[in-house]
Design a protein around this motif. Sequence first.
Motif, PDB file in Angstrom:
ATOM      1  N   ASP A  32       5.902  60.139 -76.212  1.00 36.63           N
ATOM      2  CA  ASP A  32       5.608  60.187 -77.640  1.00 36.63           C
ATOM      3  C   ASP A  32       3.936  60.733 -77.668  1.00 36.63           C
ATOM      4  O   ASP A  32       3.513  60.740 -78.614  1.00 36.63           O
ATOM      5  CB  ASP A  32       5.273  58.831 -78.225  1.00 36.63           C
ATOM      6  N   GLY A  33       3.607  61.219 -76.491  1.00 38.35           N
ATOM      7  CA  GLY A  33       2.062  62.060 -76.567  1.00 38.35           C
ATOM      8  C   GLY A  33       0.995  61.048 -76.387  1.00 38.35           C
ATOM      9  O   GLY A  33      -0.145  61.621 -75.855  1.00 38.35           O
ATOM     10  N   TYR A  34       1.135  59.884 -76.668  1.00 41.60           N
ATOM     11  CA  TYR A  34       0.168  58.793 -76.250  1.00 41.60           C
ATOM     12  C   TYR A  34      -0.227  58.803 -74.524  1.00 41.60           C
ATOM     13  O   TYR A  34       0.903  59.126 -73.922  1.00 41.60           O
ATOM     14  CB  TYR A  34       0.499  57.234 -76.727  1.00 41.60           C
ATOM     15  N   HIS A  35      -1.337  58.590 -74.149  1.00 39.39           N
ATOM     16  CA  HIS A  35      -1.785  58.596 -72.753  1.00 39.39           C
ATOM     17  C   HIS A  35      -1.807  56.991 -72.199  1.00 39.39           C
ATOM     18  O   HIS A  35      -2.139  56.154 -72.843  1.00 39.39           O
ATOM     19  CB  HIS A  35      -3.178  58.967 -72.588  1.00 39.39           C
ATOM     20  N   GLU A  36      -1.350  57.048 -71.119  1.00 40.71           N
ATOM     21  CA  GLU A  36      -1.143  55.690 -70.244  1.00 40.71           C
ATOM     22  C   GLU A  36      -2.728  55.510 -69.710  1.00 40.71           C
ATOM     23  O   GLU A  36      -3.239  56.660 -69.093  1.00 40.71           O
ATOM     24  CB  GLU A  36      -0.546  55.647 -69.214  1.00 40.71           C
ATOM     25  N   LEU A  37      -3.312  54.313 -69.838  1.00 39.84           N
ATOM     26  CA  LEU A  37      -4.673  54.322 -69.635  1.00 39.84           C
ATOM     27  C   LEU A  37      -4.877  53.043 -68.718  1.00 39.84           C
ATOM     28  O   LEU A  37      -4.001  52.040 -68.864  1.00 39.84           O
ATOM     29  CB  LEU A  37      -5.678  54.009 -70.800  1.00 39.84           C
ATOM     30  N   GLN A  38      -6.064  53.119 -67.995  1.00 38.76           N
ATOM     31  CA  GLN A  38      -6.576  51.728 -67.611  1.00 38.76           C
ATOM     32  C   GLN A  38      -8.081  51.726 -67.783  1.00 38.76           C
ATOM     33  O   GLN A  38      -8.822  52.596 -67.809  1.00 38.76           O
ATOM     34  CB  GLN A  38      -6.586  51.601 -65.848  1.00 38.76           C
ATOM     35  N   THR A  39      -8.510  50.828 -68.715  1.00 38.59           N
ATOM     36  CA  THR A  39      -9.826  50.797 -69.198  1.00 38.59           C
ATOM     37  C   THR A  39     -10.372  49.443 -69.108  1.00 38.59           C
ATOM     38  O   THR A  39      -9.450  48.456 -69.267  1.00 38.59           O
ATOM     39  CB  THR A  39      -9.907  51.412 -70.594  1.00 38.59           C
ATOM     40  N   LEU A  40     -11.751  49.116 -68.776  1.00 39.99           N
ATOM     41  CA  LEU A  40     -12.347  47.829 -68.862  1.00 39.99           C
ATOM     42  C   LEU A  40     -13.261  47.686 -70.195  1.00 39.99           C
ATOM     43  O   LEU A  40     -14.148  48.629 -70.586  1.00 39.99           O
ATOM     44  CB  LEU A  40     -13.291  47.656 -67.877  1.00 39.99           C
ATOM     45  N   PHE A  41     -12.611  46.874 -71.186  1.00 40.80           N
ATOM     46  CA  PHE A  41     -13.652  46.562 -72.609  1.00 40.80           C
ATOM     47  C   PHE A  41     -14.860  45.540 -72.293  1.00 40.80           C
ATOM     48  O   PHE A  41     -14.187  44.492 -71.891  1.00 40.80           O
ATOM     49  CB  PHE A  41     -12.476  46.216 -73.724  1.00 40.80           C
ATOM     50  N   GLN A  42     -15.678  45.828 -72.815  1.00 38.50           N
ATOM     51  CA  GLN A  42     -16.713  44.666 -72.983  1.00 38.50           C
ATOM     52  C   GLN A  42     -17.004  44.860 -74.544  1.00 38.50           C
ATOM     53  O   GLN A  42     -17.197  45.958 -74.901  1.00 38.50           O
ATOM     54  CB  GLN A  42     -17.729  44.748 -72.050  1.00 38.50           C
ATOM     55  N   PHE A  43     -17.643  43.767 -75.257  1.00 39.28           N
ATOM     56  CA  PHE A  43     -18.288  43.855 -76.581  1.00 39.28           C
ATOM     57  C   PHE A  43     -19.600  44.201 -76.361  1.00 39.28           C
ATOM     58  O   PHE A  43     -20.281  43.654 -75.560  1.00 39.28           O
ATOM     59  CB  PHE A  43     -17.738  42.768 -77.170  1.00 39.28           C
ATOM     60  N   LEU A  44     -20.346  44.344 -77.600  1.00 40.73           N
ATOM     61  CA  LEU A  44     -21.579  44.369 -77.633  1.00 40.73           C
ATOM     62  C   LEU A  44     -22.167  43.491 -78.849  1.00 40.73           C
ATOM     63  O   LEU A  44     -21.313  43.448 -79.827  1.00 40.73           O
ATOM     64  CB  LEU A  44     -22.136  45.847 -78.357  1.00 40.73           C
ATOM     65  N   ASP A  45     -23.145  42.755 -78.769  1.00 38.51           N
ATOM     66  CA  ASP A  45     -23.529  41.858 -79.795  1.00 38.51           C
ATOM     67  C   ASP A  45     -24.352  42.894 -80.963  1.00 38.51           C
ATOM     68  O   ASP A  45     -25.551  42.659 -81.019  1.00 38.51           O
ATOM     69  CB  ASP A  45     -24.585  40.871 -79.124  1.00 38.51           C
ATOM     70  N   TYR A  46     -23.415  43.730 -81.279  1.00 30.78           N
ATOM     71  CA  TYR A  46     -24.240  44.722 -82.473  1.00 30.78           C
ATOM     72  C   TYR A  46     -22.972  45.184 -83.210  1.00 30.78           C
ATOM     73  O   TYR A  46     -22.044  45.479 -82.564  1.00 30.78           O
ATOM     74  CB  TYR A  46     -24.648  45.784 -81.521  1.00 30.78           C
ATOM     75  N   GLY A  47     -23.104  45.322 -84.447  1.00 29.57           N
ATOM     76  CA  GLY A  47     -21.885  45.681 -85.048  1.00 29.57           C
ATOM     77  C   GLY A  47     -22.024  45.747 -86.526  1.00 29.57           C
ATOM     78  O   GLY A  47     -23.293  45.373 -87.046  1.00 29.57           O
ATOM     79  N   ASP A  48     -20.849  45.945 -87.441  1.00 31.40           N
ATOM     80  CA  ASP A  48     -20.864  45.865 -88.883  1.00 31.40           C
ATOM     81  C   ASP A  48     -20.640  44.353 -89.341  1.00 31.40           C
ATOM     82  O   ASP A  48     -20.654  43.393 -88.425  1.00 31.40           O
ATOM     83  CB  ASP A  48     -19.716  46.539 -89.388  1.00 31.40           C
ATOM     84  N   GLU A  49     -21.008  44.191 -90.460  1.00 30.01           N
ATOM     85  CA  GLU A  49     -20.665  42.710 -91.188  1.00 30.01           C
ATOM     86  C   GLU A  49     -19.650  42.996 -92.380  1.00 30.01           C
ATOM     87  O   GLU A  49     -20.248  43.888 -93.310  1.00 30.01           O
ATOM     88  CB  GLU A  49     -22.052  42.242 -91.553  1.00 30.01           C
ATOM     89  N   LEU A  50     -18.586  42.350 -92.342  1.00 30.96           N
ATOM     90  CA  LEU A  50     -17.696  42.316 -93.601  1.00 30.96           C
ATOM     91  C   LEU A  50     -17.792  41.071 -94.343  1.00 30.96           C
ATOM     92  O   LEU A  50     -17.967  39.824 -93.650  1.00 30.96           O
ATOM     93  CB  LEU A  50     -16.413  42.506 -93.180  1.00 30.96           C
ATOM     94  N   THR A  51     -17.758  41.195 -95.707  1.00 34.96           N
ATOM     95  CA  THR A  51     -17.699  40.053 -96.663  1.00 34.96           C
ATOM     96  C   THR A  51     -16.283  40.177 -97.491  1.00 34.96           C
ATOM     97  O   THR A  51     -15.887  41.070 -97.982  1.00 34.96           O
ATOM     98  CB  THR A  51     -18.907  39.938 -97.532  1.00 34.96           C
ATOM     99  N   PHE A  52     -15.729  39.000 -97.471  1.00 34.40           N
ATOM    100  CA  PHE A  52     -14.304  38.905 -98.047  1.00 34.40           C
ATOM    101  C   PHE A  52     -14.479  37.946 -99.003  1.00 34.40           C
ATOM    102  O   PHE A  52     -15.047  36.680 -98.887  1.00 34.40           O
ATOM    103  CB  PHE A  52     -13.169  38.535 -97.041  1.00 34.40           C
TER     104      PHE A  52
ATOM    105  N   GLU B  83      -4.174  48.080 -70.206  1.00 32.17           N
ATOM    106  CA  GLU B  83      -3.271  49.048 -69.466  1.00 32.17           C
ATOM    107  C   GLU B  83      -2.499  49.302 -70.674  1.00 32.17           C
ATOM    108  O   GLU B  83      -2.508  48.995 -71.830  1.00 32.17           O
ATOM    109  CB  GLU B  83      -2.496  48.339 -68.244  1.00 32.17           C
ATOM    110  N   GLY B  84      -1.398  50.248 -70.405  1.00 34.78           N
ATOM    111  CA  GLY B  84      -0.681  50.822 -71.338  1.00 34.78           C
ATOM    112  C   GLY B  84      -1.361  51.757 -72.176  1.00 34.78           C
ATOM    113  O   GLY B  84      -2.111  52.643 -71.676  1.00 34.78           O
ATOM    114  N   VAL B  85      -1.154  51.766 -73.484  1.00 35.47           N
ATOM    115  CA  VAL B  85      -2.163  52.554 -74.313  1.00 35.47           C
ATOM    116  C   VAL B  85      -3.598  51.578 -74.761  1.00 35.47           C
ATOM    117  O   VAL B  85      -4.386  51.969 -75.509  1.00 35.47           O
ATOM    118  CB  VAL B  85      -1.405  52.990 -75.737  1.00 35.47           C
ATOM    119  N   GLY B  86      -3.447  50.680 -74.059  1.00 35.25           N
ATOM    120  CA  GLY B  86      -4.539  49.665 -74.323  1.00 35.25           C
ATOM    121  C   GLY B  86      -4.211  48.271 -74.802  1.00 35.25           C
ATOM    122  O   GLY B  86      -5.013  47.561 -75.076  1.00 35.25           O
TER     123      GLY B  86
END
Length: 283
Positions: A26-46, A151-154
């Motif tokens: 389907d054109g998507y790529h198989e990956l292996q990646t290591l994710f980590q978060f940052l204590d930094y970002g946007d803020e949403l109000t609902f 893994e997979g596409v993430g």
Amino acid sequence: MSVDKLTLPSPAKLNLMLHILGRREDGYHELQTLFQFLDYGDELTFAVRDDGMIQLHTEFDGVPHDSNLIVRAAKKLQEQSGCSQGIDIWIDKILPMGGGIGGGSSNAATTLLGLNHLWQLGWGQDRLAALGLTLGADVPVFVHGHAAFAEGVGEKLTPQFPEEPWYVVLVPQVSVSTAEIFSDPLLTRNSSPIKVRPVPKGNSRNDCLPVVARRYPEVRNALNLLGKFTEAKLTGTGSCVFGGFPSKAEADKVSALLTETLTGFVAKGSNVSMLHRKLQSLL
Ligand SMILES: C[C@@](CO)(OP(=O)(O)O)[C@H](O)COP(=O)(O)OP(=O)(O)OC[C@H]1O[C@@H](n2ccc(N)nc2=O)[C@H](O)[C@@H]1O
Ligand SMILES: Nc1ncnc2c1ncn2[C@@H]1O[C@H](COP(=O)(O)OP(=O)(O)O)[C@@H](O)[C@H]1O
């Protein structure tokens, strides 16, 4: 007790390594990646509304209301859950778009988790992540909220516990299209799969880097400048470049020198996303 208004964080992510193993039919790529978060970002109000309308009140440059991942996430969740309530949404947007730090995907995940809470749907994380995957490959990791080997596409996630340094993140003033990098003929697409867990040290390469650096002089420049102080890496398909430091003081010192000419910020790496820490505190 039910609430009808909620403010939640929407953190950035880094890809500490990213290998491309192949391309699917389907054109998507198989990956292996290591994710980590940052204590930094946007803020949403609902804020819940009773008339079923979904309204994002903050305008985005170049992103029409109904294309915004926040609105698309809310509409999909409403449709699939059959919820009759609607939502008003505001966002304090600080994450750069097209920076490889996952702002759009993170906003979508914060919306799914926030609305699940406010609309009292009782969906589990796996179900929310599966819906999220239809919006973007990076949404599931933000829904689960733990640093992970993907893994997979993430979407196939295994929780990981990498070190949590302070990072200097440089933000070259270019927006990199993920689709454009993945369609470059020169992209490495045949990295060998890593079979050992946790990922052995020395696998911190990002296969997208050569293609992004060749196309974007601004990214090359950021890599060279930060590379004078520490190992400088590209996150995702860029444009952001990052490097780790053992203390905030050291990261601040380097950031102060570099941000005289470049835009950037300092943030702590985190294996539990600040969104999940906030949600936990509500329970
Ligand atoms: C590369 C990564 C690494 O974390 O991050 P970013 O740099 O975008 O943040 C992600 O896998 C990106 O995820 P995401 O940004 O959600 O991508 P999507 O919207 O799903 O895909 C955008 C386009 O990129 C290509 N694409 C994306 C992911 C993937 N595994 N293979 C691909 O070939 C496809 O052409 C797709 O149409
Ligand atoms: N809420 C949103 N925040 C950021 N980008 C969004 C959002 N909704 C839609 N987009 C679109 O998604 C693209 C990728 O955004 P983003 O996730 O910030 O970058 P990246 O995938 O490089 O980390 C943007 O350029 C924008 O056109």
